[in-house]
Scaffold this motif. Structure first.
Motif, PDB file in Angstrom:
ATOM      1  N   THR A   1      97.612 197.452  64.559  1.00 52.64           N
ATOM      2  CA  THR A   1      98.480 197.614  65.722  1.00 52.64           C
ATOM      3  C   THR A   1      98.140 196.557  66.762  1.00 52.64           C
ATOM      4  N   VAL A   2      99.164 195.901  67.277  1.00 50.03           N
ATOM      5  CA  VAL A   2      98.983 194.897  68.338  1.00 50.03           C
ATOM      6  C   VAL A   2      99.501 195.480  69.646  1.00 50.03           C
ATOM      7  N   THR A   3      98.657 195.508  70.649  1.00 53.13           N
ATOM      8  CA  THR A   3      99.053 195.964  71.980  1.00 53.13           C
ATOM      9  C   THR A   3      99.244 194.744  72.874  1.00 53.13           C
ATOM     10  N   PHE A   4     100.386 194.635  73.516  1.00 51.26           N
ATOM     11  CA  PHE A   4     100.692 193.470  74.344  1.00 51.26           C
ATOM     12  C   PHE A   4     100.296 193.699  75.799  1.00 51.26           C
ATOM     13  N   ASN A   5      99.772 192.663  76.401  1.00 51.90           N
ATOM     14  CA  ASN A   5      99.395 192.693  77.815  1.00 51.90           C
ATOM     15  C   ASN A   5     100.038 191.488  78.480  1.00 51.90           C
ATOM     16  N   ASN A   6     101.111 191.718  79.200  1.00 46.75           N
ATOM     17  CA  ASN A   6     101.857 190.620  79.809  1.00 46.75           C
ATOM     18  C   ASN A   6     101.219 190.178  81.132  1.00 46.75           C
ATOM     19  N   ILE A   7     100.961 188.877  81.230  1.00 46.65           N
ATOM     20  CA  ILE A   7     100.362 188.300  82.435  1.00 46.65           C
ATOM     21  C   ILE A   7     101.198 187.099  82.856  1.00 46.65           C
ATOM     22  N   PRO A   8     101.552 186.960  84.134  1.00 47.44           N
ATOM     23  CA  PRO A   8     102.303 185.786  84.588  1.00 47.44           C
ATOM     24  C   PRO A   8     101.561 184.496  84.246  1.00 47.44           C
ATOM     25  N   ALA A   9     102.292 183.498  83.798  1.00 46.83           N
ATOM     26  CA  ALA A   9     101.673 182.252  83.331  1.00 46.83           C
ATOM     27  C   ALA A   9     100.790 181.605  84.395  1.00 46.83           C
ATOM     28  N   ASP A  10     101.222 181.652  85.652  1.00 50.01           N
ATOM     29  CA  ASP A  10     100.476 180.940  86.692  1.00 50.01           C
ATOM     30  C   ASP A  10      99.177 181.644  87.088  1.00 50.01           C
ATOM     31  N   SER A  11      98.974 182.868  86.612  1.00 47.06           N
ATOM     32  CA  SER A  11      97.727 183.568  86.930  1.00 47.06           C
ATOM     33  C   SER A  11      96.943 183.942  85.677  1.00 47.06           C
ATOM     34  N   GLU A  12      97.422 183.489  84.513  1.00 47.99           N
ATOM     35  CA  GLU A  12      96.785 183.894  83.260  1.00 47.99           C
ATOM     36  C   GLU A  12      95.347 183.410  83.149  1.00 47.99           C
ATOM     37  N   ALA A  13      95.119 182.130  83.434  1.00 52.40           N
ATOM     38  CA  ALA A  13      93.780 181.580  83.264  1.00 52.40           C
ATOM     39  C   ALA A  13      92.760 182.345  84.103  1.00 52.40           C
ATOM     40  N   GLN A  14      93.075 182.594  85.366  1.00 46.33           N
ATOM     41  CA  GLN A  14      92.140 183.309  86.233  1.00 46.33           C
ATOM     42  C   GLN A  14      91.938 184.738  85.765  1.00 46.33           C
ATOM     43  N   LYS A  15      92.999 185.374  85.296  1.00 51.06           N
ATOM     44  CA  LYS A  15      92.909 186.739  84.796  1.00 51.06           C
ATOM     45  C   LYS A  15      91.988 186.791  83.573  1.00 51.06           C
TER      46      LYS A  15
ATOM     47  N   MET B   1      88.441 188.743  82.928  1.00 51.93           N
ATOM     48  CA  MET B   1      88.259 189.659  81.801  1.00 51.93           C
ATOM     49  C   MET B   1      87.041 189.265  80.967  1.00 51.93           C
ATOM     50  N   VAL B   2      86.854 187.973  80.759  1.00 49.79           N
ATOM     51  CA  VAL B   2      85.692 187.506  80.006  1.00 49.79           C
ATOM     52  C   VAL B   2      84.410 187.882  80.740  1.00 49.79           C
ATOM     53  N   ALA B   3      84.389 187.644  82.040  1.00 49.63           N
ATOM     54  CA  ALA B   3      83.201 187.957  82.843  1.00 49.63           C
ATOM     55  C   ALA B   3      82.890 189.450  82.828  1.00 49.63           C
ATOM     56  N   GLY B   4      83.937 190.262  82.748  1.00 45.29           N
ATOM     57  CA  GLY B   4      83.758 191.711  82.756  1.00 45.29           C
ATOM     58  C   GLY B   4      83.581 192.325  81.382  1.00 45.29           C
ATOM     59  N   GLY B   5      83.579 191.467  80.351  1.00 47.82           N
ATOM     60  CA  GLY B   5      83.406 191.972  78.995  1.00 47.82           C
ATOM     61  C   GLY B   5      84.619 192.687  78.455  1.00 47.82           C
ATOM     62  N   THR B   6      85.783 192.411  79.018  1.00 49.04           N
ATOM     63  CA  THR B   6      87.013 193.095  78.592  1.00 49.04           C
ATOM     64  C   THR B   6      88.057 192.101  78.078  1.00 49.04           C
ATOM     65  N   ALA B   7      87.608 190.985  77.516  1.00 52.49           N
ATOM     66  CA  ALA B   7      88.546 189.975  77.013  1.00 52.49           C
ATOM     67  C   ALA B   7      89.394 190.557  75.887  1.00 52.49           C
ATOM     68  N   PRO B   8      90.632 190.110  75.747  1.00 54.81           N
ATOM     69  CA  PRO B   8      91.474 190.584  74.650  1.00 54.81           C
ATOM     70  C   PRO B   8      90.985 190.004  73.325  1.00 54.81           C
ATOM     71  N   ASP B   9      91.504 190.526  72.231  1.00 56.21           N
ATOM     72  CA  ASP B   9      91.161 189.963  70.922  1.00 56.21           C
ATOM     73  C   ASP B   9      91.709 188.551  70.795  1.00 56.21           C
ATOM     74  N   VAL B  10      92.971 188.379  71.172  1.00 58.18           N
ATOM     75  CA  VAL B  10      93.620 187.072  71.079  1.00 58.18           C
ATOM     76  C   VAL B  10      94.445 186.838  72.336  1.00 58.18           C
ATOM     77  N   ALA B  11      94.831 185.603  72.543  1.00 59.01           N
ATOM     78  CA  ALA B  11      95.696 185.276  73.674  1.00 59.01           C
ATOM     79  C   ALA B  11      96.589 184.106  73.322  1.00 59.01           C
ATOM     80  N   TYR B  12      97.729 184.083  73.972  1.00 61.23           N
ATOM     81  CA  TYR B  12      98.687 182.975  73.921  1.00 61.23           C
ATOM     82  C   TYR B  12      98.511 182.267  75.254  1.00 61.23           C
ATOM     83  N   MET B  13      97.856 181.086  75.237  1.00 61.81           N
ATOM     84  CA  MET B  13      97.515 180.439  76.503  1.00 61.81           C
ATOM     85  C   MET B  13      97.943 178.975  76.539  1.00 61.81           C
ATOM     86  N   ASP B  14      98.042 178.456  77.738  1.00 65.57           N
ATOM     87  CA  ASP B  14      98.346 177.048  77.917  1.00 65.57           C
ATOM     88  C   ASP B  14      97.311 176.216  77.171  1.00 65.57           C
TER      89      ASP B  14
END
Length: 373
Positions: free
Chosen positions: A16-30, A34-47
């Protein structure tokens, strides 16, 4: 994306894939948070420009072993210019998913009214045409340029003039070379033929200048064609595309997005199956050119060289053809910071508050402090 997931879930019903939509202009900071908090997603579609930055921090999985064992993902089928941002220390940490080159959009009707037979092919022709197409009393200008994004759009002109911004290995700044300064001087010099109201805007918000006939030329990626088709159907027969004018050689700029897997993932095997499914030839075709409103370039040679890929979107083929042109190397984790400085400095040039030479020299000093060399 959810349509692609439907096909994936049918093939792998236990994933099962759960989607988490993040605005492109704030994705990197988000994602940093998440990485710093240990809550990074499994995968991401990033710039694509963010891949090396996250990889350098140990946040991403080196995908080389996964690729080596895959019968779907073929490393040698990717276009080299599109994989550059996905590579860190010689290994792929991202799978290019969509891409675009930068080209010239021009208003055929305004060119005809000005007695210009076709798009400019050289720096000199571009400036002459921009001047001829400019009539401030009628709110008509030759070309639209945008100060806040000038660090990006200047790059093809620097490359065409024979310059680079960074060395091939990304470890040395070359921003103040005579060739780089020449390219920057030419690009920023076009400001006197650009709509003043949009000089401090961006290429997305400023797209209406082209639609309304305030700008006869527009430098943009293939995304702009899709925007025009969807938002400005009344001028569909009034515009065309062409390669960017050149100085010493043809040049373009590439951008795009990549698929990545985070090191914190506890589901790496399942995550790879999802990335592999999205990276299949069929998925890449569907995402990039297989829908009415999709106008990106598929990042693999087998699709770019397939004439069926561009049926009904023949104008897009010229962007694919530009893949043979020179591009600027910006493969450095610090490039985002350097480009911010370049944007700021070149904006000052556009407004006549700084010379192009001074802008490039200041950015060179800043870049050298960041990366050495």
């Amino acid at each position: 994306m959810k349509k692609l997931y439907a096909g994936f879930h049918k093939k792998y019903p236990n994933i099962t894939v759960t989607f988490n939509n993040i605005p492109a202009d704030s994705e990197a900071q988000k994602l940093v948070t998440m990485v710093a908090g240990g809550t990074a997603p499994d995968v991401a579609y990033m710039d694509g420009g963010s891949v090396s930055d996250f990889a350098s921090k140990g946040a991403l999985v080196n995908l080389e072993s996964y690729i080596a064992g895959s019968t779907v993902v073929k490393k040698d089928d990717y276009v080299a210019n599109f994989t550059e941002n996905a590579i860190y220390n010689g290994s792929m940490y991202g799978l290019p998913f969509d891409a675009e080159t930068t080209g010239l959009f021009y208003r055929k009707d305004l060119f005809e009214q000005a007695g210009i037979g076709g798009p400019p092919k050289t720096f000199a022709e571009m400036e002459a045409d921009a001047k001829k197409l400019t009539n401030p009393s009628k709110k008509q200008y030759g070309i639209a340029i945008f100060g806040p994004e000038s660090g990006y759009y200047v790059q093809p002109f620097v490359a065409s003039a024979g310059g680079q911004l960074l060395s091939d290995d990304g470890k040395k700044a070359m921003i103040d070379s005579p060739e780089a300064i020449r390219g920057a001087s030419f690009y920023t010099g076009l400001a006197k033929y650009a709509p003043p109201a949009y000089l401090n805007s961006n290429s997305y918000d400023g797209r209406v200048a082209f639609e309304h006939g305030e700008a006869a030329m527009y430098i943009a990626g293939s995304w702009f064609g899709g925007s025009l088709i969807g938002e400005a159907p009344k001028i569909r027969d009034k515009w065309a595309t062409a390669p960017l004018p050149q100085d010493k050689e043809c040049a373009t700029q590439v951008a795009g997005d990549s698929l990545v897997m985070f090191d914190q993932s506890k589901n790496k095997d399942a995550a790879w199956l999802w990335l592999q499914y999205l990276s299949s030839k069929e998925s890449l075709r569907t995402w990039n050119v297989g829908q009415a409103d999709s106008t990106e370039l598929p990042p693999i040679k087998s699709l770019l060289t397939d004439p069926n890929s561009f049926k009904g979107k023949e104008w897009l083929k010229s962007f694919a053809d530009m893949m043979s042109c020179k591009i600027i190397t910006t493969n450095s984790p610090q490039w985002g910071q350097i480009q911010d400085r370049l944007n700021s400095n070149l904006t000052k040039v556009v407004y006549g508050k700084m010379t192009a030479e001074a802008a490039m020299q200041d950015t060179q000093k800043y870049a050298t402090k960041l990366i050495g060399g």
